[in-house]
Design a protein around this motif. Structure first.
Motif, PDB file in Angstrom:
ATOM      1  N   HIS A 156      47.901  36.677  40.166  1.00 11.83           N
ATOM      2  CA  HIS A 156      48.428  36.611  38.595  1.00 11.83           C
ATOM      3  C   HIS A 156      48.415  38.393  38.126  1.00 11.83           C
ATOM      4  N   PHE A 157      49.119  38.533  36.955  1.00 10.48           N
ATOM      5  CA  PHE A 157      48.372  39.302  36.149  1.00 10.48           C
ATOM      6  C   PHE A 157      47.636  39.403  35.360  1.00 10.48           C
ATOM      7  N   ASN A 158      46.352  40.665  34.551  1.00  5.31           N
ATOM      8  CA  ASN A 158      45.975  40.005  33.879  1.00  5.31           C
ATOM      9  C   ASN A 158      46.559  40.289  32.459  1.00  5.31           C
ATOM     10  N   ASP A 159      45.870  39.840  31.319  1.00  3.53           N
ATOM     11  CA  ASP A 159      46.712  39.611  30.019  1.00  3.53           C
ATOM     12  C   ASP A 159      47.168  40.650  29.798  1.00  3.53           C
ATOM     13  N   ASN A 160      46.666  41.751  30.070  1.00  2.00           N
ATOM     14  CA  ASN A 160      47.529  43.272  29.685  1.00  2.00           C
ATOM     15  C   ASN A 160      48.669  43.369  31.020  1.00  2.00           C
ATOM     16  N   THR A 169      48.199  44.994  33.494  1.00  4.57           N
ATOM     17  CA  THR A 169      48.179  46.012  34.247  1.00  4.57           C
ATOM     18  C   THR A 169      47.500  45.812  35.158  1.00  4.57           C
ATOM     19  N   ALA A 170      46.776  45.513  35.861  1.00  2.05           N
ATOM     20  CA  ALA A 170      46.554  44.602  36.994  1.00  2.05           C
ATOM     21  C   ALA A 170      46.544  42.908  38.041  1.00  2.05           C
ATOM     22  N   TRP A 171      47.246  43.071  38.987  1.00  2.00           N
ATOM     23  CA  TRP A 171      46.823  41.748  39.973  1.00  2.00           C
ATOM     24  C   TRP A 171      45.515  41.003  40.095  1.00  2.00           C
ATOM     25  N   ILE A 172      45.539  39.790  39.372  1.00  2.48           N
ATOM     26  CA  ILE A 172      44.236  39.447  39.810  1.00  2.48           C
ATOM     27  C   ILE A 172      44.412  38.031  40.988  1.00  2.48           C
ATOM     28  N   ASP A 222      44.107  34.592  43.824  1.00  2.92           N
ATOM     29  CA  ASP A 222      43.406  33.162  43.170  1.00  2.92           C
ATOM     30  C   ASP A 222      43.278  32.923  43.614  1.00  2.92           C
ATOM     31  N   GLU A 229      37.629  42.437  40.320  1.00  2.00           N
ATOM     32  CA  GLU A 229      38.695  40.956  39.563  1.00  2.00           C
ATOM     33  C   GLU A 229      37.235  40.419  38.841  1.00  2.00           C
ATOM     34  N   HIS A 230      36.543  39.796  40.119  1.00  2.00           N
ATOM     35  CA  HIS A 230      36.162  38.073  39.251  1.00  2.00           C
ATOM     36  C   HIS A 230      34.736  38.407  38.722  1.00  2.00           C
TER      37      HIS A 230
END
Length: 231
Positions: free
Chosen positions: A75-79, A81-84, A86, A205-206
């Protein structure tokens, strides 16, 4: 107006009900069972879906009675701007013949047109938008997919005699690579952050990845630590 509205709906419906691999629509009659003499041949990474619905299924076969599988989505982060990435573990995984079983969903290893190997996942929970199954093609071997200097730490049971051959720094890298592959954020300014930020494949990322670790990786981490302590 009704006719104009109906056409896109029919088009969307045909996409949802059809099976595709890339841009190619799969013909059901061209799918056959993928049979093998070694269950370890099924230990690979399989790609399902497209765009925001896509995910990978990683299958690690240690032996016929010890099989690990987990889904990798994102999923994308809150902004935005980056793919996280899961990670979700499958439970009660087993393979019998060409059949794949888990608590979450079942399937069967298959080939498309006799050349593209993959996994046909059945719609046990009606999660494929009315499709009977979803075909995921073999996208990577584990060696290709798991990055780093010591990727085997995530798909092979390590032993002490082999680990004794490495110096302490290599053992540290081997152990921390397991965390790095899940995007663990290392301590700022620390030795591991300095090392992994130079690796093209690494993405921070985490803050905590403990829940992502497989039983195999936890076992290997403990064993590496034991050997590290003797160096």
């Amino acid at each position: 107006m009704k006719t104009l509205l109906l056409l896109p709906l029919l088009f969307i419906s045909s996409i949802l009900l059809s099976q595709t691999m890339g841009m190619e629509e799969i013909e059901h009659q061209d799918i056959s069972i993928w049979e093998t003499t070694s269950v370890k041949d099924y230990g690979n990474v399989y790609h399902f879906g497209d765009s925001e619905w896509e995910y990978s299924l990683v299958i690690v076969v240690l032996n016929p009675n010890n099989i690990i599988a987990y889904k990798v989505q994102g999923h994308f982060n809150d902004n935005a701007t980056a793919w996280i990435h899961d990670y979700e573990h499958l439970n009660d995984v087993k393979i019998e013949g060409s059949k794949f079983y888990s608590k979450e969903f079942n399937g069967e290893f298959a080939t498309y047109k006799g050349k593209t190997k993959g996994l046909k996942m059945f719609d046990e929970n009606e999660s494929f938008t009315s499709k009977e199954y979803e075909f995921g093609y073999l996208s990577y071997t584990l060696k290709q997919y798991l990055k780093g200097k010591f990727p085997t730490a995530s798909y092979i049971e390590l032993d002490k005699s082999t680990l004794q051959q490495f110096d302490k720094f290599d053992l540290q890298i081997m152990r921390n690579e397991i965390f790095a592959r899940y995007g663990y954020i290392f301590k700022k300014g620390g030795k591991m952050e300095s090392y992994f930020t130079t690796q093209e494949w690494y993405s921070a990322e985490h803050k905590n990845v403990n829940s992502f670790l497989t039983t195999l990786e936890k076992r290997n981490i403990k064993l590496i630590q034991e050997v590290e302590s003797t160096k």
